[in-house]
Motif scaffolding. Sequence first.
Motif: not given
Length: 186
Positions: A88-93
């Motif tokens: 989720a952090a990878k997708d968001k950033h």
Amino acid sequence: LILKSTRGCRKATSSGAWVMPDAVIDTGPLIHLDEIGQLTLLLDIFETIHIPEAVLGELTNTEAKAFINSYLNTRIKTANIPDQNIFAAKDKHAGFRLQFADLSVLALMQQISEAVGVTDDLELRKAIEQSNRTVTGTVGILFRACKLQIISTDQLRAAINRLFDDSSLYLSSVFKARILEIIAKL
């Protein structure tokens, strides 16, 4: 450079008592503060220091590991971040070049809403700022310690000189000159 006064600083509660924020810390500041003998400043500035397991996995500095172990489960807490939170952090950033440990820092910050991000990594700093969160680095920690009167201006100057001369943190000579100008005005 320095923690903002509106977030990530000591603040008074309704009773007037002072509280300190929590921090989620990346590998760099642990290494760099240890290299200049200032690792304990983290405990003076932050209530609880949260460290993702991925950051611990990157840390090879034995003195910093010993520091962490001596405060583990009291003032320092580690966290294993679930894969779905990392993704989720990878997708968001997605627009940032972030390593696994960086993504772990971002994911842990999502879980700890008031925590300050502590990193010397420019890409991670930008990602934290994009999330409208407070972020600081090793230089900011030193300035914050001086502002809180934990260290004197002379101790700040000496720590900055050691940071530039004796640590593995790369900062330009132009940045050092700017920092020393700011210190001269304190």
